[in-house]
Design an enzyme around this catalytic site. Sequence first.
Site, PDB file in Angstrom:
ATOM      1  N   HIS A  34       0.665  -1.071   0.094  1.00  0.00           N
ATOM      2  CA  HIS A  34       0.046  -0.070   0.018  1.00  0.00           C
ATOM      3  C   HIS A  34       0.796   1.222   0.066  1.00  0.00           C
ATOM      4  O   HIS A  34       0.170   2.274   0.132  1.00  0.00           O
ATOM      5  CB  HIS A  34      -0.765   0.049   1.356  1.00  0.00           C
ATOM      6  CG  HIS A  34      -2.123  -0.926   1.339  1.00  0.00           C
ATOM      7  ND1 HIS A  34      -2.794  -1.000  -0.003  1.00  0.00           N
ATOM      8  CD2 HIS A  34      -2.618  -1.534   2.439  1.00  0.00           C
ATOM      9  CE1 HIS A  34      -3.697  -1.999   0.472  1.00  0.00           C
ATOM     10  NE2 HIS A  34      -3.580  -2.161   1.624  1.00  0.00           N
ATOM     11  N   ARG A  88      -9.275   3.896  -7.304  1.00  0.00           N
ATOM     12  CA  ARG A  88     -10.848   3.759  -7.170  1.00  0.00           C
ATOM     13  C   ARG A  88     -11.211   4.972  -6.819  1.00  0.00           C
ATOM     14  O   ARG A  88     -10.452   6.060  -6.000  1.00  0.00           O
ATOM     15  CB  ARG A  88     -11.142   2.930  -6.127  1.00  0.00           C
ATOM     16  CG  ARG A  88     -12.555   2.297  -5.941  1.00  0.00           C
ATOM     17  CD  ARG A  88     -12.783   1.503  -4.843  1.00  0.00           C
ATOM     18  NE  ARG A  88     -14.124   1.078  -4.832  1.00  0.00           N
ATOM     19  CZ  ARG A  88     -14.618   0.250  -3.908  1.00  0.00           C
ATOM     20  NH1 ARG A  88     -13.783   0.146  -2.776  1.00  0.00           N
ATOM     21  NH2 ARG A  88     -15.803  -0.051  -3.852  1.00  0.00           N
ATOM     22  N   SER A 128     -15.698   2.570   1.957  1.00  0.00           N
ATOM     23  CA  SER A 128     -15.079   1.222   2.088  1.00  0.00           C
ATOM     24  C   SER A 128     -13.945   0.967   3.138  1.00  0.00           C
ATOM     25  O   SER A 128     -14.111   0.109   4.123  1.00  0.00           O
ATOM     26  CB  SER A 128     -14.155   0.688   0.574  1.00  0.00           C
ATOM     27  OG  SER A 128     -14.048  -0.839   1.066  1.00  0.00           O
TER      28      SER A 128
HETATM   29  P1  PAP Z   1      -7.374  -3.536   1.472  1.00  0.00           P
HETATM   30  O1  PAP Z   1      -6.972  -2.284   1.116  1.00  0.00           O
HETATM   31  O2  PAP Z   1      -7.379  -3.509   2.728  1.00  0.00           O
HETATM   32  O3  PAP Z   1      -6.276  -4.721   0.813  1.00  0.00           O
HETATM   33  P2  PAP Z   1      -9.156  -4.063  -0.648  1.00  0.00           P
HETATM   34  O4  PAP Z   1      -9.318  -5.254  -1.285  1.00  0.00           O
HETATM   35  O5  PAP Z   1      -7.987  -3.086  -1.721  1.00  0.00           O
HETATM   36  O6  PAP Z   1      -8.882  -4.008   0.561  1.00  0.00           O
HETATM   37  O7  PAP Z   1     -10.374  -3.290  -1.021  1.00  0.00           O
HETATM   38  C1  PAP Z   1     -11.624  -3.931  -0.659  1.00  0.00           C
HETATM   39  C2  PAP Z   1     -12.758  -3.466  -1.285  1.00  0.00           C
HETATM   40  O8  PAP Z   1     -12.634  -4.354  -2.792  1.00  0.00           O
HETATM   41  C3  PAP Z   1     -14.059  -3.928  -0.868  1.00  0.00           C
HETATM   42  O9  PAP Z   1     -14.903  -2.737  -1.309  1.00  0.00           O
HETATM   43  P3  PAP Z   1     -16.464  -2.522  -0.625  1.00  0.00           P
HETATM   44  O10 PAP Z   1     -15.926  -2.151   0.716  1.00  0.00           O
HETATM   45  O11 PAP Z   1     -16.843  -1.176  -1.498  1.00  0.00           O
HETATM   46  O12 PAP Z   1     -17.352  -3.496  -0.816  1.00  0.00           O
HETATM   47  C4  PAP Z   1     -14.493  -5.339  -1.516  1.00  0.00           C
HETATM   48  O13 PAP Z   1     -15.878  -5.594  -1.467  1.00  0.00           O
HETATM   49  C5  PAP Z   1     -13.732  -5.016  -2.899  1.00  0.00           C
HETATM   50  N1  PAP Z   1     -13.551  -6.122  -3.489  1.00  0.00           N
HETATM   51  C6  PAP Z   1     -12.831  -7.223  -2.864  1.00  0.00           C
HETATM   52  N2  PAP Z   1     -12.702  -8.420  -3.846  1.00  0.00           N
HETATM   53  C7  PAP Z   1     -13.152  -8.061  -4.883  1.00  0.00           C
HETATM   54  C8  PAP Z   1     -13.382  -8.437  -6.315  1.00  0.00           C
HETATM   55  N3  PAP Z   1     -13.115  -9.795  -6.434  1.00  0.00           N
HETATM   56  N4  PAP Z   1     -14.092  -7.727  -7.290  1.00  0.00           N
HETATM   57  C9  PAP Z   1     -14.328  -6.582  -7.061  1.00  0.00           C
HETATM   58  N5  PAP Z   1     -14.396  -5.742  -5.725  1.00  0.00           N
HETATM   59  C10 PAP Z   1     -13.874  -6.743  -4.680  1.00  0.00           C
END
Ligand code: PAP
Length: 314
Positions: free
Chosen positions: A124, A146, A154
């Site tokens: 990150h 994003r 999120s």
């Molecule tokens: P991190 O920064 O803690 O690693 P990260 O995976 O970047 O987290 O972000 C999580 C977001 O990606 C979540 O978004 P939301 O809170 O708006 O729902 C999660 O739902 C979304 N996410 C995880 N996996 C996928 C996927 N396969 N396709 C699309 N969005 C996803």
Amino acid sequence: MEQPKKPSSEPTELPTKEGSWLPLVPYKNYWLEVHLAHNTMRVQESFQARPDDTILATSPKCGTTWLKALAFTIVNRSKHSFDEHPLLAQHPQAVVPYIEMPADGRRDLSYIDEIPSPRLLATHLPLSLLPRSIAEQGCRIVYITRDPKDAFISTWHFKNKMHPRSFIGLDDAFDMFCDGFVNYGPCWEHTLEYWKESQARPDGCLFFRYEEMMREPVEHVRKLAAFLGAPFTGEEEDAKLPEQVAKLCSFGNLAGLRVNQTGDFMRKEDMVVEKSTFFRKGKVGDWRNYMDEEKGRKLDRISEEKFKGSGFAY
Ligand code: PAP
């Protein structure tokens, strides 16, 4: 901003500011949680990049889990059938380790040196805080950005779940996010650095947007495979492999798997990271369910201001 001192064998006292979920340290132009500031100093000193490393870089909550799943599936596609795929049994966050953040919260970062080449690694960290050897070795970098409105919502959900005893209301969290006072923030500078890198070094830095990936996942799978030096062959195209990769790694598929629905990455008294929190909604525009138009416009105005003249806009 004040800059932390060089690391010694024991963590140095760092200047911190309270108010976010955990105290944050001003580190060059960014804010980092204390343990991450220490880890960052440590990896800046000791991390040895290899020329065939691929770095998956993201500002938090912009699509890391998705990108990890996609890149892992693409580079390992000759080893695994889709019926018995490792992602059916392992969380995507677990298959690509972070450079600056050991999964189990330990201090020792040497596990990265033990991973055989070619390595897929995640971070990150903003470009300017990456260990120097990544640029020196000319490693490939893939970045996802994003819309900050959705990234903020999120983050707000994730952090409040992770630190239930330090719940922060939406208004306060919003003000801090706008000020860039959030772990790895500000997100705008984070994105701008990688955007400029992708313009200067298109063969070395691939820049994706979450919203575009949602619109055209299969096309992004193809682009990612080509960038990673593993383009789909005619035979693979005929067998619809890009479509299969996109389907395996889709939110709808991964979020429903037991391995991603149950269990924790970490559970302490004041901190919990449930595996399911990485799969909340996976939608574009979910911010509208939590923020009014005025807040949305404010984030848009900041984005416009920050990216003015860069050629990038959300
Ligand atoms: P991190 O920064 O803690 O690693 P990260 O995976 O970047 O987290 O972000 C999580 C977001 O990606 C979540 O978004 P939301 O809170 O708006 O729902 C999660 O739902 C979304 N996410 C995880 N996996 C996928 C996927 N396969 N396709 C699309 N969005 C996803």
